[in-house]
Design an enzyme around this catalytic site. Structure first.
Site, PDB file in Angstrom:
ATOM      1  N   GLY A  65       0.277  -6.189 -22.145  1.00 37.39           N
ATOM      2  CA  GLY A  65      -0.709  -7.110 -21.580  1.00 37.39           C
ATOM      3  C   GLY A  65      -1.040  -8.204 -22.570  1.00 37.39           C
ATOM      4  N   LYS A 120      -1.997  -7.319 -10.073  1.00 35.02           N
ATOM      5  CA  LYS A 120      -3.418  -7.215 -10.374  1.00 35.02           C
ATOM      6  C   LYS A 120      -4.010  -6.169  -9.437  1.00 35.02           C
ATOM      7  CE  LYS A 120      -5.207 -11.277  -9.666  1.00 35.02           C
ATOM      8  NZ  LYS A 120      -6.301 -12.225  -9.409  1.00 35.02           N
ATOM      9  N   SER A 136      -1.283  -4.400 -15.526  1.00 36.68           N
ATOM     10  CA  SER A 136      -2.067  -5.011 -14.452  1.00 36.68           C
ATOM     11  C   SER A 136      -3.088  -6.002 -14.998  1.00 36.68           C
ATOM     12  CB  SER A 136      -2.795  -3.913 -13.676  1.00 36.68           C
ATOM     13  OG  SER A 136      -3.565  -4.463 -12.645  1.00 36.68           O
ATOM     14  N   ASN A 195     -12.176  -9.008 -22.341  1.00 35.84           N
ATOM     15  CA  ASN A 195     -12.202  -9.688 -21.057  1.00 35.84           C
ATOM     16  C   ASN A 195     -13.090  -8.973 -20.077  1.00 35.84           C
ATOM     17  OD1 ASN A 195     -10.735  -8.637 -18.407  1.00 35.84           O
ATOM     18  ND2 ASN A 195      -9.746  -7.666 -20.169  1.00 35.84           N
ATOM     19  N   ALA A 196     -13.626  -9.735 -19.166  1.00 37.12           N
ATOM     20  CA  ALA A 196     -14.386  -9.153 -18.061  1.00 37.12           C
ATOM     21  C   ALA A 196     -14.083  -9.969 -16.830  1.00 37.12           C
ATOM     22  CB  ALA A 196     -15.876  -9.157 -18.365  1.00 37.12           C
ATOM     23  N   MET A 197     -12.852  -9.814 -16.343  1.00 36.89           N
ATOM     24  CA  MET A 197     -12.449 -10.549 -15.144  1.00 36.89           C
ATOM     25  C   MET A 197     -13.248 -10.048 -13.936  1.00 36.89           C
ATOM     26  SD  MET A 197     -10.307 -12.834 -15.941  1.00 36.89           S
ATOM     27  CE  MET A 197      -9.572 -13.298 -17.514  1.00 36.89           C
ATOM     28  N   CYS A 248     -10.919   0.569 -14.995  1.00 40.44           N
ATOM     29  CA  CYS A 248     -11.478  -0.738 -15.339  1.00 40.44           C
ATOM     30  C   CYS A 248     -12.896  -0.519 -15.892  1.00 40.44           C
ATOM     31  CB  CYS A 248     -11.532  -1.642 -14.106  1.00 40.44           C
ATOM     32  SG  CYS A 248     -12.411  -3.182 -14.444  1.00 40.44           S
ATOM     33  N   LYS A 286      -4.002   5.503 -13.403  1.00 38.19           N
ATOM     34  CA  LYS A 286      -4.307   4.851 -14.684  1.00 38.19           C
ATOM     35  C   LYS A 286      -5.688   5.271 -15.172  1.00 38.19           C
ATOM     36  CE  LYS A 286      -4.298   0.416 -17.136  1.00 38.19           C
ATOM     37  NZ  LYS A 286      -3.997  -1.018 -17.061  1.00 38.19           N
ATOM     38  N   ASN A 293      -6.287   2.421 -10.017  1.00 36.82           N
ATOM     39  CA  ASN A 293      -7.130   1.976 -11.125  1.00 36.82           C
ATOM     40  C   ASN A 293      -8.399   2.835 -11.192  1.00 36.82           C
ATOM     41  OD1 ASN A 293      -8.860   0.663 -12.880  1.00 36.82           O
ATOM     42  ND2 ASN A 293      -8.399  -1.392 -12.135  1.00 36.82           N
TER      43      ASN A 293
END
Lengths: 283, 262
Positions: free
Chosen positions: A245, A28, A4, A52-54, A110, A145, A107
């Site tokens: 990923g 996503k 994801s 990353n920090a989307m 995260c 997850k 999720n």
């Protein structure tokens, strides 16, 4: 399968990944409403991986449904990733996705979005409550997850299994930071991000190994899989499948096809008939 | 690795017009016209920026103040620190011997080094610099120093041709025999040019702009068509690639991934 948050903005991207050899794609993470995510920089390359920090950017489930409808016309296996801050939010999004996906992935891991992901996923009670609520509302299999940055991943996974989860996905990126020496400030817009890539593979393998001892449902391994040999290591630890990923960046979009070929080659040279003969063999 | 942020002091900043500025920094790695950097404005944002000045050890970017990030960047002066990663993407192929460049608005920034490169390769070059009005134009003197034939075009006729750059381009295409058109500017302008160039065998390349996050083909934010990443497979696309991009001239996506009509 595609993890994801990578190349899953729209139907076209996921279709391209499926055509590049992925057996399945995970969308996503989608929430109830539109979310911009964190300001850039959202991506930093480091010596041994990427950060990353989307921040869970997504157009909201009602808008994203149009992508899922488009994708459903094709033959790929689609896993819909869902995030929320409580059982109601998770369940609403999961219910809306149900008709368009082959499975759902919740999720709980995260590491860089306040009030979501890991902040919920480190509490077995929340995981159990949310999983059970979603399982009761949908007809497709539900995957959970989890993060490795918890006291005891096995107890959280067990709570999910008891609540009706059909598989556990482990692990997510690990909470991390990078500071620039000249500016003397964290680089990421959100300061904190999730670390991924080769460096986190041993952490993922250990999590999968531990989970295999405690669960009877399948485990999907994620974290630093770049080659077929990495995938086999996860499978020996107890994974039934793996997600990719960061390797889309390090090896290109054809990485799925390449990893499948590398697995086949290894199996041939080691006289392994079926990949399922390898699951959990390291125990 | 080119993907790591390199922090660099601004060595020179030049005001091009009321809202357009050029910033120069030390960066030795080669870059082609049309390729871009991800520029980090510490504490504010990181944004994709096409290269506008290419020297051996120094590079430059030229931008208009349009949002928070470019406003903050506009405030930066000599010795301030910015972060740079790249170069990324694919530049203009510069195929063909008789070339027409069409730049609209801030698109002039990325067309200028392309014109200089084409001249260096001994091509015969015409360039249209288009803008809404005279004061929006820049790099006129810079391009006058090349051997390119210049055509100015403003919507209000305050200088040069009165009308859209596409109309001027159409006029030149009818009266000359160009074998390539390279363009950068508002997407609707480029779409119009594309449609004109579809009628013949002329080479056509356009530079697309999309909201970007990772810049390296991982996050999928800037995808168009069937998973085509503007940051990796673009930002410059040929006529045949544009045929597979139904988004071209129709919509883009905001930071959340939501479609927005152009």
């Amino acid at each position: 399968m595609l993890a994801s948050g990578i190349m899953d903005e729209d139907a076209g991207s996921m279709l391209r990944v499926l055509e590049s050899g992925a057996g399945a794609v995970v969308t996503k993470s989608i929430g109830q409403v539109q979310r911009k995510g964190h300001p850039n920089p959202t991506f930093v390359e480091l010596d041994c991986g990427i950060l990353n920090a989307m921040g869970l950017p997504n157009p909201g489930i009602d808008e994203y449904i149009t992508e899922l409808k488009e994708l459903k016309k094709q033959n790929g296996i689609i896993i819909g990733s869902v995030f929320g801050s409580n059982a109601e939010e998770f369940t609403e999004v999961a219910f809306k996705m149900n008709a368009y996906v082959n499975a759902l992935e919740l999720n709980f891991s995260c590491p860089h979005a306040e009030g979501y992901g890991l902040e919920i996923g480190q509490n077995p009670k929340f995981v159990s409550e949310i999983t059970s609520s979603v399982v009761n509302a949908v007809s497709v299999p539900v995957y959970v997850k989890l993060s490795a940055q918890v006291n005891d991943i096995a107890s959280i996974a067990t709570a999910a299994e008891e609540a009706g989860a059909n598989a556990i996905v482990a692990i997510n990126t690990l909470k991390a930071m990078s500071i620039n020496l000249e500016v003397k400030k964290p680089i990421l817009g959100n300061k904190t991000g999730g670390y991924s890539g080769k460096a986190i593979k041993p952490i993922g393998v250990k999590a999968v190994y531990d989970l295999y001892d405690h669960l009877s449902i399948p485990i999907i391994g994620v974290g630093g899989v770049e080659t077929g040999l990495d995938a086999i290591e996860y499978i020996l630890a107890g994974a039934s499948s793996v997600q990719i990923g960061t390797a889309v960046y390090t090896r290109g979009i054809m990485v799925f096809d390449r990893i499948c070929k590398e697995i086949t080659k290894w199996m041939e040279s080691h006289n392994v008939q079926s990949i399922s003969d390898l699951i959990g063999v390291a125990h | 690795m080119m993907d790591k942020i390199i922090t660099s002091k601004i060595i020179k900043d030049t005001i091009e017009n009321e809202c357009v500025k050029t910033i120069m920094f030390n960066h030795a790695e080669p870059i082609e016209p049309g390729q871009f950097y991800m520029i980090w404005i510490p504490g504010i944002d990181e944004i994709p920026m096409s290269v506008s000045v290419i020297q051996q050890k120094k590079k430059g970017i030229t931008f208009r103040t349009v949002g928070k990030a470019t406003k903050a960047l506009f405030q930066k002066t000599k010795n301030d620190i910015i972060g740079i990663r790249g170069p990324y993407g694919n530049g203009f192929s510069l195929k063909g011997e008789k070339i027409l460049f069409v730049a609209g608005g801030t698109g002039i920034a990325m067309i200028a080094p392309a014109v200089e490169q084409a001249i260096k390769k001994n091509k015969v070059v015409d360039v249209i610099l288009g803008a809404k009005t005279k004061k929006d134009l820049f790099f006129i003197n810079r391009l006058k120093q090349t051997k390119a034939t210049m055509h100015l075009s403003t919507d209000d006729g305050s200088i040069g041709f009165k009308g859209f750059a596409t109309e001027k381009a159409n006029e030149l295409l009818l009266t000359n025999s160009f074998d390539a058109v390279y363009t950068c500017g508002p997407e609707l302008m480029m779409k119009k040019l594309y449609q004109i160039c579809l009628k013949s065998n002329i080479i056509f390349e356009a530079s697309l702009e999309r909201y970007m996050k990772c810049g390296v083909g991982l996050c999928g934010q800037c995808v168009v068509g069937k998973g085509i990443r503007v940051c990796v497979e673009g930002p410059v696309f040929s006529k045949s690639m544009l045929k597979d991009i139904p988004d071209f001239g129709v919509f883009n996506r905001d930071a959340s991934g939501k479609k927005q009509l152009l």
